[in-house]
Write a protein that holds these residues in place. Structure first.
Motif, PDB file in Angstrom:
ATOM      1  N   ALA A  34     -24.581 -39.989 169.291  1.00 43.03           N
ATOM      2  CA  ALA A  34     -24.888 -39.244 170.502  1.00 43.03           C
ATOM      3  C   ALA A  34     -26.648 -38.530 170.112  1.00 43.03           C
ATOM      4  CB  ALA A  34     -24.970 -37.569 171.186  1.00 43.03           C
ATOM      5  N   ILE A  35     -27.304 -38.940 168.794  1.00 47.21           N
ATOM      6  CA  ILE A  35     -28.252 -38.498 168.120  1.00 47.21           C
ATOM      7  C   ILE A  35     -28.659 -39.578 167.130  1.00 47.21           C
ATOM      8  CG2 ILE A  35     -27.139 -36.038 167.420  1.00 47.21           C
ATOM      9  CD1 ILE A  35     -26.745 -37.006 164.457  1.00 47.21           C
ATOM     10  N   LYS A  36     -30.120 -39.414 166.414  1.00 47.76           N
ATOM     11  CA  LYS A  36     -31.013 -40.541 166.545  1.00 47.76           C
ATOM     12  C   LYS A  36     -30.353 -40.427 164.364  1.00 47.76           C
ATOM     13  CE  LYS A  36     -34.720 -37.521 166.490  1.00 47.76           C
ATOM     14  NZ  LYS A  36     -36.261 -37.852 167.155  1.00 47.76           N
ATOM     15  N   TYR A  37     -29.641 -40.200 164.473  1.00 49.10           N
ATOM     16  CA  TYR A  37     -29.337 -40.039 162.308  1.00 49.10           C
ATOM     17  C   TYR A  37     -27.833 -41.087 162.386  1.00 49.10           C
ATOM     18  CZ  TYR A  37     -33.058 -36.682 163.180  1.00 49.10           C
ATOM     19  OH  TYR A  37     -34.567 -36.043 163.234  1.00 49.10           O
ATOM     20  N   SER A  38     -27.627 -40.908 160.337  1.00 50.93           N
ATOM     21  CA  SER A  38     -26.565 -41.639 160.499  1.00 50.93           C
ATOM     22  C   SER A  38     -25.918 -39.848 159.926  1.00 50.93           C
ATOM     23  CB  SER A  38     -26.907 -42.032 159.067  1.00 50.93           C
ATOM     24  OG  SER A  38     -27.643 -43.142 159.919  1.00 50.93           O
ATOM     25  N   ILE A  39     -24.301 -40.134 159.474  1.00 51.80           N
ATOM     26  CA  ILE A  39     -23.831 -38.674 158.587  1.00 51.80           C
ATOM     27  C   ILE A  39     -23.863 -39.778 157.716  1.00 51.80           C
ATOM     28  CG2 ILE A  39     -21.695 -37.213 159.028  1.00 51.80           C
ATOM     29  CD1 ILE A  39     -21.918 -37.409 161.434  1.00 51.80           C
ATOM     30  N   ILE A  40     -23.590 -38.784 156.379  1.00 54.16           N
ATOM     31  CA  ILE A  40     -23.042 -39.047 154.914  1.00 54.16           C
ATOM     32  C   ILE A  40     -21.778 -38.087 154.884  1.00 54.16           C
ATOM     33  CG2 ILE A  40     -23.529 -39.412 152.418  1.00 54.16           C
ATOM     34  CD1 ILE A  40     -25.640 -41.017 153.310  1.00 54.16           C
ATOM     35  N   ILE A  41     -21.045 -37.990 154.526  1.00 56.87           N
ATOM     36  CA  ILE A  41     -19.645 -37.413 154.170  1.00 56.87           C
ATOM     37  C   ILE A  41     -18.927 -38.112 153.000  1.00 56.87           C
ATOM     38  CG2 ILE A  41     -18.834 -36.734 156.204  1.00 56.87           C
ATOM     39  CD1 ILE A  41     -16.580 -38.480 155.624  1.00 56.87           C
ATOM     40  N   ASP A  42     -18.414 -36.666 152.361  1.00 62.71           N
ATOM     41  CA  ASP A  42     -18.101 -36.919 150.990  1.00 62.71           C
ATOM     42  C   ASP A  42     -16.876 -36.866 150.533  1.00 62.71           C
ATOM     43  OD1 ASP A  42     -17.654 -36.586 147.873  1.00 62.71           O
ATOM     44  OD2 ASP A  42     -18.686 -34.776 147.490  1.00 62.71           O
ATOM     45  N   GLU A  43     -16.374 -38.150 150.893  1.00 64.78           N
ATOM     46  CA  GLU A  43     -14.979 -38.018 150.643  1.00 64.78           C
ATOM     47  C   GLU A  43     -14.157 -36.723 149.962  1.00 64.78           C
ATOM     48  OE1 GLU A  43     -11.897 -41.139 151.620  1.00 64.78           O
ATOM     49  OE2 GLU A  43     -14.033 -42.226 151.385  1.00 64.78           O
ATOM     50  N   LYS A  44     -14.290 -36.552 148.753  1.00 61.61           N
ATOM     51  CA  LYS A  44     -13.068 -35.959 147.886  1.00 61.61           C
ATOM     52  C   LYS A  44     -13.824 -34.067 148.251  1.00 61.61           C
ATOM     53  CE  LYS A  44     -16.360 -35.859 143.784  1.00 61.61           C
ATOM     54  NZ  LYS A  44     -17.987 -35.864 144.456  1.00 61.61           N
ATOM     55  N   SER A  45     -14.750 -33.921 149.018  1.00 61.79           N
ATOM     56  CA  SER A  45     -14.896 -33.218 149.700  1.00 61.79           C
ATOM     57  C   SER A  45     -14.561 -32.130 150.725  1.00 61.79           C
ATOM     58  CB  SER A  45     -16.995 -32.602 149.807  1.00 61.79           C
ATOM     59  OG  SER A  45     -17.248 -33.691 150.943  1.00 61.79           O
ATOM     60  N   ILE A  46     -13.314 -33.121 151.582  1.00 59.22           N
ATOM     61  CA  ILE A  46     -12.950 -32.795 152.991  1.00 59.22           C
ATOM     62  C   ILE A  46     -11.194 -32.268 152.262  1.00 59.22           C
ATOM     63  CG2 ILE A  46     -11.875 -33.903 154.895  1.00 59.22           C
ATOM     64  CD1 ILE A  46     -13.778 -35.848 154.358  1.00 59.22           C
ATOM     65  N   PRO A  47     -11.772 -30.935 152.394  1.00 61.94           N
ATOM     66  CA  PRO A  47     -10.096 -30.270 152.826  1.00 61.94           C
ATOM     67  C   PRO A  47      -9.005 -30.767 152.685  1.00 61.94           C
ATOM     68  CG  PRO A  47     -11.591 -29.351 154.080  1.00 61.94           C
ATOM     69  CD  PRO A  47     -11.957 -29.930 153.837  1.00 61.94           C
ATOM     70  N   VAL A  48      -7.948 -30.836 152.431  1.00 59.03           N
ATOM     71  CA  VAL A  48      -6.725 -31.638 153.160  1.00 59.03           C
ATOM     72  C   VAL A  48      -5.175 -31.530 152.353  1.00 59.03           C
ATOM     73  CG1 VAL A  48      -7.769 -34.036 152.109  1.00 59.03           C
ATOM     74  CG2 VAL A  48      -5.857 -33.540 153.677  1.00 59.03           C
ATOM     75  N   SER A  49      -4.252 -31.077 152.783  1.00 54.50           N
ATOM     76  CA  SER A  49      -3.534 -30.444 152.018  1.00 54.50           C
ATOM     77  C   SER A  49      -2.120 -31.095 151.110  1.00 54.50           C
ATOM     78  CB  SER A  49      -2.368 -29.064 152.267  1.00 54.50           C
ATOM     79  OG  SER A  49      -1.739 -30.087 152.988  1.00 54.50           O
ATOM     80  N   LYS A  50      -1.897 -31.508 149.667  1.00 61.93           N
ATOM     81  CA  LYS A  50      -1.135 -32.439 148.941  1.00 61.93           C
ATOM     82  C   LYS A  50      -0.366 -32.326 149.699  1.00 61.93           C
ATOM     83  CE  LYS A  50      -2.440 -31.083 144.907  1.00 61.93           C
ATOM     84  NZ  LYS A  50      -2.194 -30.154 143.870  1.00 61.93           N
ATOM     85  N   GLU A  51       0.620 -32.123 150.618  1.00 62.11           N
ATOM     86  CA  GLU A  51       1.812 -32.165 151.800  1.00 62.11           C
ATOM     87  C   GLU A  51       1.116 -33.446 152.409  1.00 62.11           C
ATOM     88  OE1 GLU A  51       0.906 -29.634 151.098  1.00 62.11           O
ATOM     89  OE2 GLU A  51       2.548 -28.310 149.241  1.00 62.11           O
TER      90      GLU A  51
END
Lengths: 319, 319
Positions: free
Chosen positions: A218-235
């Protein structure tokens, strides 16, 4: 059955507007700027760790109103029930709806029930529609997203999807759904940061990956994410590895993706972390140029990969 | 499937608010005095003479808003569809919704779709919720009903219920449903007669008898009706006699019970009859004293009988 449901409604959800029992509810709104949403819930199983279809039906609709900067006010509640549905279950669901409404400060003001024969509906389906009043000082929308904006999430992803699949298949992960109305997190946030919050969306069906892809479409940009910064539990990581799912595509029901001006990013995260619903909040990426309408992830080993849109949710009937 | 439904929605129901495809719709209302209603539709069969589940889902919700003096403005549309549901049927239903919305001057502004496996839902269920804006000069409600008030109906009763049972059982009556949005009848009526219209209700599930009983339950008067003055077609009487149903308890989807000041009764009827949707309008009774909270019918032979409340509709899944 209809009489019984009416009694359950009034006993647990009663308020001066609902009590009139007219076919529609008369409302006096605080403003003429309103938001309106609808959602039907067909989740299977009906009960799962820390939540159920009733709590989900409130949270889902309340959160949709919040995403447009609406203060949730009024809900409608419509049930389709199979004729031999256990009354004890129904009562448990209605009580759960009442509790969730109390927490989110919304009222059920109009309702409807249809009973169908036992081969026509899988237990119970719930529709909630909601009306909210727009917070005056905010302006949210794709048009407000710009290069450099921070992409923030309020906590660990994928727990709803994993909770549902685990409950459905009788797996022993015992992972609680994150299902929660975000009213007490979002309203103060918007009041505090006003126009520096540019966009909100809840990553439900299809998970975080789908929401980020909807944004870049919906926008004219890209998104860059840093995978290791995404919070997710070990379980959740462990369960996803065993089941062959990618947490990025698993549904959430108490998460919000916040696109905020980069100048307030740190303050927003600090603010979120003070709230129980935001205690694992963090920045996961930013709005950037140079990759077209794509979501790009920096992997933990430093390479880049494209995060695609999947066709639908990997797990059916998660909401 | 979801993608296809989204395309069907936008192609047939598109408007500037829906086209934004956010999870909720932003509305600017004409006033802060609103009415809000919800209804789920599980009618079986989906298609029946002169209408279908789509038209019904618009008419049902639009009429509920009208009954409280609301000008219907916005609808939400939520579908629960079984996975192998024929696309041609879905398209036919969406087109029917679009046509009905055009006629009733309402817009679908937000929607949702859930697809469930083929054993979990009986074809398609539709929920519509609606928002209307209150007409300023009117005041409708049980509290306004008083002794002597005229009870008026806008036309022949029982055709929806008979149409559904006839289509479901493949009987050859070919009786058309009266399913219709009453916007073009009710709004001008309320504008013309303002506070002389005291109460409105659409006699849907459970028919005219149920609606009249709901009224006497809520007021301190009785209702006396004159059975021979109740408009009903010969075909419907014939079908009901064969099937063993009482037309008084059969559902309507394009009828309204109007409680009006006795001084304007004749004028209201004259006004209604000028409209196609009111051409068989007539007074069927009045609000009276002396029989407690009862609906009393004068029979064609001059005796009196009590019209009781039934338990539910005699025919399941009529809406």
């Amino acid at each position: 059955m209809n009489e019984l449901i009416r009694e359950l409604f009034l006993k647990n959800l009663g308020n001066p507007i609902l009590d009139r029992l007219t076919d529609a509810a008369e409302l006096e709104l605080d403003s003429r700027n309103a938001v309106f949403t609808t959602d039907s819930f067909v989740v299977k199983p009906l009960f799962f760790p820390k939540a159920d279809i009733g709590k989900l039906a409130v949270a889902g609709t309340v959160n949709d109103l919040l995403m447009l900067g609406g203060i949730p006010k009024y809900l409608s509640l419509s049930l389709i029930i199979q004729e031999n549905f256990p009354i004890a279950w129904l009562e448990r669901i209605i009580k759960s709806i009442a509790k969730a409404c109390g927490k989110a400060l919304v009222r059920v003001v109009t309702g409807d029930t249809k009973v169908v024969d036992r081969n026509s509906c899988d237990g119970i389906f719930i529709n909630t529609s909601g009306i909210g009043i727009k917070l005056p000082a905010t302006e949210l929308g794709f048009r407000r997203i710009k290069e450099g904006d921070a992409i923030i999430i309020n906590g660990n992803i994928a727990s709803h999807g994993v909770s549902i699949i685990s409950a459905r298949e009788n797996l022993k992960f015992n992972i609680a759904s994150d299902c929660e109305s975000l009213e007490s997190l979002i309203i103060p946030l918007l009041k505090e940061f006003k126009r520096d919050i540019h966009f909100l969306r809840d990553p439900t069906r299809g998970g975080l990956a789908t929401t980020l892809n909807e944004i870049v479409q919906a926008i004219k940009y890209s998104i860059i994410i840093d995978e290791k910064s995404i919070p997710v539990s070990k379980e959740v990581i462990y369960a996803c590895e065993l089941l062959g799912f990618d947490p990025l595509y698993m549904a959430n029901e108490g998460k919000v993706v916040i696109v905020a001006d980069e100048t307030v990013s740190k303050d927003v995260i600090k603010y979120l972390r003070r709230n129980k619903l935001g205690k694992n909040a963090g920045q996961i990426g930013k709005i950037a140029k140079g990759f077209g309408k794509k979501v790009i992830a920096k992997t933990p080993i430093g390479s880049l990969r494209i995060i695609d849109m999947h066709e639908g949710d990997p797990v059916p009937r998660i909401c």
